[in-house]
Scaffold this motif. Sequence first.
Motif, PDB file in Angstrom:
ATOM      1  N   LEU A  30       0.841  -1.203   0.000  1.00 11.62           N
ATOM      2  CA  LEU A  30       0.000   0.000   0.000  1.00 11.62           C
ATOM      3  C   LEU A  30       0.874   1.249   0.000  1.00 11.62           C
ATOM      4  O   LEU A  30       0.593   2.231  -0.673  1.00 11.62           O
ATOM      5  CB  LEU A  30      -0.907   0.005   1.240  1.00 11.62           C
ATOM      6  N   LYS A  31       1.959   1.172   0.752  1.00  6.39           N
ATOM      7  CA  LYS A  31       2.860   2.317   0.836  1.00  6.39           C
ATOM      8  C   LYS A  31       3.559   2.543  -0.500  1.00  6.39           C
ATOM      9  O   LYS A  31       3.689   3.677  -0.961  1.00  6.39           O
ATOM     10  CB  LYS A  31       3.898   2.044   1.935  1.00  6.39           C
ATOM     11  N   SER A  32       3.922   1.454  -1.130  1.00  7.92           N
ATOM     12  CA  SER A  32       4.656   1.646  -2.394  1.00  7.92           C
ATOM     13  C   SER A  32       3.708   2.139  -3.496  1.00  7.92           C
ATOM     14  O   SER A  32       4.103   2.919  -4.351  1.00  7.92           O
ATOM     15  CB  SER A  32       5.392   0.369  -2.777  1.00  7.92           C
ATOM     16  N   CYS A  33       2.436   1.742  -3.451  1.00  8.14           N
ATOM     17  CA  CYS A  33       1.544   2.277  -4.497  1.00  8.14           C
ATOM     18  C   CYS A  33       1.172   3.721  -4.200  1.00  8.14           C
ATOM     19  O   CYS A  33       0.685   4.432  -5.073  1.00  8.14           O
ATOM     20  CB  CYS A  33       0.326   1.388  -4.729  1.00  8.14           C
ATOM     21  N   GLY A  34       1.426   4.178  -2.968  1.00  8.48           N
ATOM     22  CA  GLY A  34       1.212   5.598  -2.666  1.00  8.48           C
ATOM     23  C   GLY A  34       2.509   6.388  -2.755  1.00  8.48           C
ATOM     24  O   GLY A  34       2.591   7.471  -2.188  1.00  8.48           O
ATOM     25  N   ASN A  35       3.489   5.846  -3.452  1.00 10.23           N
ATOM     26  CA  ASN A  35       4.796   6.518  -3.591  1.00 10.23           C
ATOM     27  C   ASN A  35       5.375   6.877  -2.234  1.00 10.23           C
ATOM     28  O   ASN A  35       5.884   7.984  -2.031  1.00 10.23           O
ATOM     29  CB  ASN A  35       4.656   7.787  -4.428  1.00 10.23           C
ATOM     30  N   GLY A  36       5.223   5.988  -1.282  1.00  8.40           N
ATOM     31  CA  GLY A  36       5.773   6.254   0.058  1.00  8.40           C
ATOM     32  C   GLY A  36       4.721   6.754   1.037  1.00  8.40           C
ATOM     33  O   GLY A  36       4.957   6.777   2.233  1.00  8.40           O
ATOM     34  N   SER A  37       3.561   7.175   0.519  1.00 13.24           N
ATOM     35  CA  SER A  37       2.503   7.647   1.438  1.00 13.24           C
ATOM     36  C   SER A  37       1.571   6.489   1.763  1.00 13.24           C
ATOM     37  O   SER A  37       1.288   5.657   0.905  1.00 13.24           O
ATOM     38  CB  SER A  37       1.675   8.751   0.792  1.00 13.24           C
ATOM     39  N   LEU A  38       1.112   6.492   3.001  1.00 15.98           N
ATOM     40  CA  LEU A  38       0.188   5.431   3.411  1.00 15.98           C
ATOM     41  C   LEU A  38      -0.971   6.069   4.165  1.00 15.98           C
ATOM     42  O   LEU A  38      -0.771   6.941   5.023  1.00 15.98           O
ATOM     43  CB  LEU A  38       0.933   4.429   4.306  1.00 15.98           C
ATOM     44  N   CYS A  39      -2.174   5.645   3.829  1.00 12.44           N
ATOM     45  CA  CYS A  39      -3.366   6.198   4.468  1.00 12.44           C
ATOM     46  C   CYS A  39      -3.303   5.916   5.974  1.00 12.44           C
ATOM     47  O   CYS A  39      -3.107   4.765   6.381  1.00 12.44           O
ATOM     48  CB  CYS A  39      -4.591   5.569   3.845  1.00 12.44           C
ATOM     49  N   PRO A  40      -3.452   6.938   6.825  1.00 16.79           N
ATOM     50  CA  PRO A  40      -3.317   6.721   8.275  1.00 16.79           C
ATOM     51  C   PRO A  40      -4.365   5.748   8.824  1.00 16.79           C
ATOM     52  O   PRO A  40      -4.078   5.011   9.770  1.00 16.79           O
ATOM     53  CB  PRO A  40      -3.506   8.122   8.867  1.00 16.79           C
ATOM     54  N   VAL A  41      -5.561   5.754   8.219  1.00 17.94           N
ATOM     55  CA  VAL A  41      -6.594   4.830   8.721  1.00 17.94           C
ATOM     56  C   VAL A  41      -6.168   3.389   8.434  1.00 17.94           C
ATOM     57  O   VAL A  41      -6.223   2.513   9.299  1.00 17.94           O
ATOM     58  CB  VAL A  41      -7.973   5.134   8.073  1.00 17.94           C
ATOM     59  N   LEU A  42      -5.697   3.146   7.227  1.00 13.18           N
ATOM     60  CA  LEU A  42      -5.269   1.781   6.872  1.00 13.18           C
ATOM     61  C   LEU A  42      -4.053   1.365   7.701  1.00 13.18           C
ATOM     62  O   LEU A  42      -3.916   0.216   8.096  1.00 13.18           O
ATOM     63  CB  LEU A  42      -4.974   1.672   5.382  1.00 13.18           C
ATOM     64  N   GLY A  98     -13.020   6.542  -2.368  1.00 17.92           N
ATOM     65  CA  GLY A  98     -11.946   7.470  -2.020  1.00 17.92           C
ATOM     66  C   GLY A  98     -10.572   6.828  -2.113  1.00 17.92           C
ATOM     67  O   GLY A  98      -9.556   7.506  -2.151  1.00 17.92           O
ATOM     68  N   LEU A  99     -10.524   5.505  -2.178  1.00 17.08           N
ATOM     69  CA  LEU A  99      -9.244   4.810  -2.360  1.00 17.08           C
ATOM     70  C   LEU A  99      -8.863   4.875  -3.843  1.00 17.08           C
ATOM     71  O   LEU A  99      -9.729   4.930  -4.708  1.00 17.08           O
ATOM     72  CB  LEU A  99      -9.374   3.331  -1.970  1.00 17.08           C
ATOM     73  N   THR A 100      -7.579   4.814  -4.100  1.00 16.00           N
ATOM     74  CA  THR A 100      -7.182   4.736  -5.510  1.00 16.00           C
ATOM     75  C   THR A 100      -7.493   3.315  -5.997  1.00 16.00           C
ATOM     76  O   THR A 100      -7.650   2.394  -5.187  1.00 16.00           O
ATOM     77  CB  THR A 100      -5.673   4.983  -5.683  1.00 16.00           C
ATOM     78  N   TRP A 108      -0.900  11.225  -4.764  1.00 16.62           N
ATOM     79  CA  TRP A 108      -1.067  11.508  -3.340  1.00 16.62           C
ATOM     80  C   TRP A 108      -0.767  12.958  -3.005  1.00 16.62           C
ATOM     81  O   TRP A 108      -1.526  13.621  -2.322  1.00 16.62           O
ATOM     82  CB  TRP A 108      -0.164  10.578  -2.519  1.00 16.62           C
ATOM     83  N   SER A 109       0.380  13.431  -3.510  1.00 17.92           N
ATOM     84  CA  SER A 109       0.749  14.796  -3.115  1.00 17.92           C
ATOM     85  C   SER A 109      -0.200  15.801  -3.760  1.00 17.92           C
ATOM     86  O   SER A 109      -0.551  16.807  -3.163  1.00 17.92           O
ATOM     87  CB  SER A 109       2.211  15.086  -3.467  1.00 17.92           C
ATOM     88  N   VAL A 110      -0.665  15.492  -4.984  1.00 16.43           N
ATOM     89  CA  VAL A 110      -1.612  16.410  -5.648  1.00 16.43           C
ATOM     90  C   VAL A 110      -2.922  16.435  -4.865  1.00 16.43           C
ATOM     91  O   VAL A 110      -3.494  17.502  -4.605  1.00 16.43           O
ATOM     92  CB  VAL A 110      -1.842  15.981  -7.119  1.00 16.43           C
ATOM     93  N   ALA A 111      -3.399  15.250  -4.462  1.00 12.81           N
ATOM     94  CA  ALA A 111      -4.656  15.177  -3.715  1.00 12.81           C
ATOM     95  C   ALA A 111      -4.542  15.972  -2.410  1.00 12.81           C
ATOM     96  O   ALA A 111      -5.448  16.704  -2.035  1.00 12.81           O
ATOM     97  CB  ALA A 111      -5.003  13.728  -3.424  1.00 12.81           C
ATOM     98  N   SER A 164      -9.927  13.938  -2.130  1.00 19.11           N
ATOM     99  CA  SER A 164      -9.575  12.541  -1.854  1.00 19.11           C
ATOM    100  C   SER A 164      -8.800  11.995  -3.052  1.00 19.11           C
ATOM    101  O   SER A 164      -9.030  12.403  -4.186  1.00 19.11           O
ATOM    102  CB  SER A 164     -10.828  11.704  -1.601  1.00 19.11           C
ATOM    103  N   ARG A 165      -7.861  11.096  -2.773  1.00 11.30           N
ATOM    104  CA  ARG A 165      -7.048  10.566  -3.882  1.00 11.30           C
ATOM    105  C   ARG A 165      -7.921   9.799  -4.865  1.00 11.30           C
ATOM    106  O   ARG A 165      -7.644   9.765  -6.057  1.00 11.30           O
ATOM    107  CB  ARG A 165      -5.901   9.712  -3.362  1.00 11.30           C
ATOM    108  N   GLY A 166      -9.003   9.202  -4.363  1.00 12.28           N
ATOM    109  CA  GLY A 166      -9.933   8.508  -5.261  1.00 12.28           C
ATOM    110  C   GLY A 166     -10.572   9.477  -6.238  1.00 12.28           C
ATOM    111  O   GLY A 166     -10.696   9.193  -7.421  1.00 12.28           O
ATOM    112  N   PHE A 167     -10.938  10.673  -5.733  1.00 10.28           N
ATOM    113  CA  PHE A 167     -11.562  11.661  -6.611  1.00 10.28           C
ATOM    114  C   PHE A 167     -10.565  12.136  -7.673  1.00 10.28           C
ATOM    115  O   PHE A 167     -10.892  12.261  -8.846  1.00 10.28           O
ATOM    116  CB  PHE A 167     -12.082  12.861  -5.798  1.00 10.28           C
ATOM    117  N   VAL A 168      -9.330  12.384  -7.222  1.00 12.95           N
ATOM    118  CA  VAL A 168      -8.314  12.863  -8.174  1.00 12.95           C
ATOM    119  C   VAL A 168      -8.107  11.818  -9.276  1.00 12.95           C
ATOM    120  O   VAL A 168      -8.003  12.134 -10.459  1.00 12.95           O
ATOM    121  CB  VAL A 168      -6.988  13.177  -7.447  1.00 12.95           C
TER     122      VAL A 168
END
Length: 1033
Positions: free
Chosen positions: A565-577, A591-593, A891-894, A900-904
């Motif tokens: 999950l972290k690698s598909c977020g380019n290093g970012s990970l959703c805090p809830v997950l 809202g998830l990619t 992620w950074s754009v969202a 939400s990254r899903g919306f982007v």
Amino acid sequence: MSADNREIKIKRVTSRKRSRDSLKSHLTPLRKRTTASGEQCSEKTGERSHTRTMGENYSDNEDLFGDYDSILGDSSFLAKMDDAEKNMKQHDIDHKTYIDPVGHHLDNPDFTALRPTRDTCVKSGCDDSLTDSILEGLRDDPFRDVPSSQLAFQQEVLQRDEKNRCLDADKTSTPNPERSVEYRNKREEIDVAPKARKSMTDHLKRAMLCNAAAPSGVSRTTVQKEAVVTEEISVAMQAIESVYMETTDLGPFFGLPTKVKELICNLKEIKDLYDWQKACLNLDSVQQRRNLIYSLPTSGGKTLVAEILILKELLCRKKDALLILPYISLVQEKVRGLASFGLELDFMVEEYAGSKGRFPPVKTRGKRSLYIATIEKAHSLVNSLIEADRLGNIGLVVVDELHMLGDGSRGAIIEMTLAKVLYLSVHYSVLHSGSTQIIGMSATLGNVQDLQKFLKAENYTNDFRPVQLDEYVKLKDSIYEVDPKEEECFRFSRLLNFKYSSAMQKMDPDHIVALVTEVIPAHSCLVFCPTKKNCENVAGMICKYLNKQFLQHKEAEKAALLRDLKSCGNGSLCPVLRRTVPYGLAYHHSGLTSEERKLVEEAYSSGVLCLLACTSTLAAGINLPARRVILRSPYVAMEFLKRSQYKQMVGRAGRAGIDARGESILILPEKDKLMAKQLVSAPMEICYSNLMHDDGKGVLSLILSLIGLSITTTLEKIRDFMSGTLLAVQESRLCTERSLAEIIQECVTVLKDKALITESPDPQDGTLQVTRLGRATFKGSVDLIYCDVLYRDLLKGLESLMLNSFLHLLYLVTPYDMISQCKPDWMTYFRQFTMLSAAEQKMSTAVGVPESFIARKAAGQTIKKNVDMAVAGRLYLALVLFSLVKETDLWSVAERFQLSRGFVQTLLSSSSSFCSCVLHFTQELEELWAFRALLTELTRRLTYCVQAELIPLMEVAGVMQSRAKQLYSAGYKTLSHLANADPNVLVKTVENLYKKQANQIVASAKMLLNEKAEALKEEVDDLLMMPLDLPSL
Ligand SMILES: Nc1ncnc2c1ncn2[C@@H]1O[C@H](COP(=O)(O)OP(=O)(O)OP(=O)(O)O)[C@@H](O)[C@H]1O
Ligand SMILES: [Mg+2]
């Protein structure tokens, strides 16, 4: 009557929420103006309105005797026929076990070669009604080449076939336990005496003997006689060949080779068909290729039946097939899943979703194609095939989730597609080789008779569920079993056993923790929540009360999932997950990619995650069953659940092959008890036509495309066509204020007012034609509401197109219908604006959003300036896209735009689809030529918003960015690398890649490579083909 006060009124029967925006405002009379090219195009006066919420427009050689020449060299043709027939009989006797519907066979003949040798062809068992198929074969051969005796034979067969086709369209098959026995007996009879084949050879023998014996009008010299006999033999051979080309039964598995059965077993892990699946495949309507609707509860296994029928169409009838699925992700999943079948069985699997798919499709030489398409792409595909006069190549159209006909403008698109196929099918069955069969499947159909009437289809229903479902509701702390037959509907079952502290009672008043801990972590659980935010809260809340032992369950796998999950977020990970995954829980909503969703789904399927808190979207189509399904509330957002939604959700309970039973629990507040009783006992909602949805937008665009495609060009013919729609079937219920004929008349007038169609200049002619704008609109699948404004924006864009940055082009392809889904954050807007170059800022001012306006908005000041808010909103979305194209980090754009990254991601995929729509739009309008090359590249950029080197890998269905990165760094840099990869090596070199996934990636890559090669071959063929009209002396 002017269009100003013209309003198409219908009684709204459907309970679905409909947009009340009136098309009127967009269809008001237009001040005509002269375009740059001199042709009159229309422009709406007054302020434009862009705010709509839809995304749907942007938003799938059996030669009996082997070598033909060799038989001509052999004088004893009849002897050969006899031999062949004897062989067949012998074979049928030898292979009596083929008739077992289970598909067992004795000697396991080799059906792996799809071009069987003479022997294997002769040996094939005959499961199908050959009579029908003979006709299809004969239809390919124009009668003009046929001697009189053959003609008589063909006419007889034709008449017989016609009789078959005129069978009652609205027959309904209900499950009949005796049926399969009856059928087996019937099949045994057929196998012992293959009557159809016998009559075919008899006919040919008789015909040829008669011809040879009869004193014919041709020359009586021996040479001439021989010539006649030779010619007749040749025609007979052609007839036989075409019959077998079309219909040869390739094997014992429902007419398919054993290899298919093996593939289903190996690739799908399905060893035997359910009884209902066998019964359905053996229905007369299926055997005789009549249209069919079949409805079964969720998880009943409907897909497999459709897939077997598709394979029969591709392999036995040698026709293309179209499979329509509701979502892009489902299309990609199906392409991945069926690519291996395509490679093994030698047909193409082509993806039509998002911006993928060629219109018209590439003509694959000799190979048959299975198009897997979303609703919108299927419509464009059918349109393009009609235009190229190739619709006849499609032998079968399968629509999954047929109840979506009742789903707003997407439903209207399904109806348009099917109505066109139905209408032209009659035409093609006369001119070409048989009609296109339509098969629809659904779990939730309340008014199947209406749909049967529309599709002229038979119906098969069965209430089979592989796992029994027990439905419960929870009221306070008691669980009641649902029994609609009882007067009270709910029968007390048990008290919920839980010990809550008062703090916990406050946090979890519905006792969700108590309910879920009865099943997890040993079993799986889905908790459907009314909103996206609620999904996240529920997942977080449950974790709070789970004991530490949950952390130890599949610890390593969960750690790997977090890494992914972290690698598909380019290093970012959703805090809830980050918090919930270690406990085996996750949330799932839009809202998830799509990458995150896929990882979560896979982890849930494989048991790494044991609970998903999800929105109702998870219930649609994705096969993620659970031991227990909990409906957290009887609402979706603010609306009370519909029966069909409820059924879809509870239908996820019970995993076939794992659970003995599945159970659903609806958490019910006391106040909703009465409504819930209706919910569990009411009949399924009625599915209504949506052609009149959004003030008749569907009828308008349907009529436009009918004229544009020259399907019908007079008012009378349009009426005739419309009489074949679902709307016509339901006219008395839907068109209460004016008749369908009046609605059609009005729509034609509106289209004329909008300058999308005109009457032929020749008054004698009386036909209707599309204008250039009209053609561009339907070719680009551009919403009629936006076609004027799009045309005007593009023309204006040409005057000062800024090309030293992507911003201007991105603005022009930002979908109008996304504007209302995002409110600009003015501070962010201003910050982003100030970071633009001078040229970019100048361009923003030119489109109508000056810096001063944004600055004032950001400062919260009142604005005197008259700025179109829709334009400002569109530019804001363009800025989001601009950042994405530059940085490719979702992620950074969202985060920057607080979306939400899903919306982007949805914005990105809608823009790439709309970009390809705009491209097709500009291709029809010469004055917009300059956009073509630019938009071709932009579509590609938007489709694969990643580093350029990853694009070739991401073209493979279902390979997303993080997987592409992994593959690239493992040395798989091109499509060819992937297509030639060894799945075993892939699994070892790419982290967290299962064997099944590796196989699918390699198969999809091979398929795509084939597709590209075919496209190139077609180009070569076209280049080298001698023009038919080459001048000669
Ligand atoms: N004969 C069979 N034996 C075992 N499993 C089967 C069989 N047929 C289908 N399945 C499996 O059952 C599951 C559900 O099948 P499928 O997705 O076709 O259901 P469906 O009827 O389309 O349900 P829905 O309405 O939810 O889409 C799939 O995992 C499929 O592989
Ligand atoms: Mg299904």
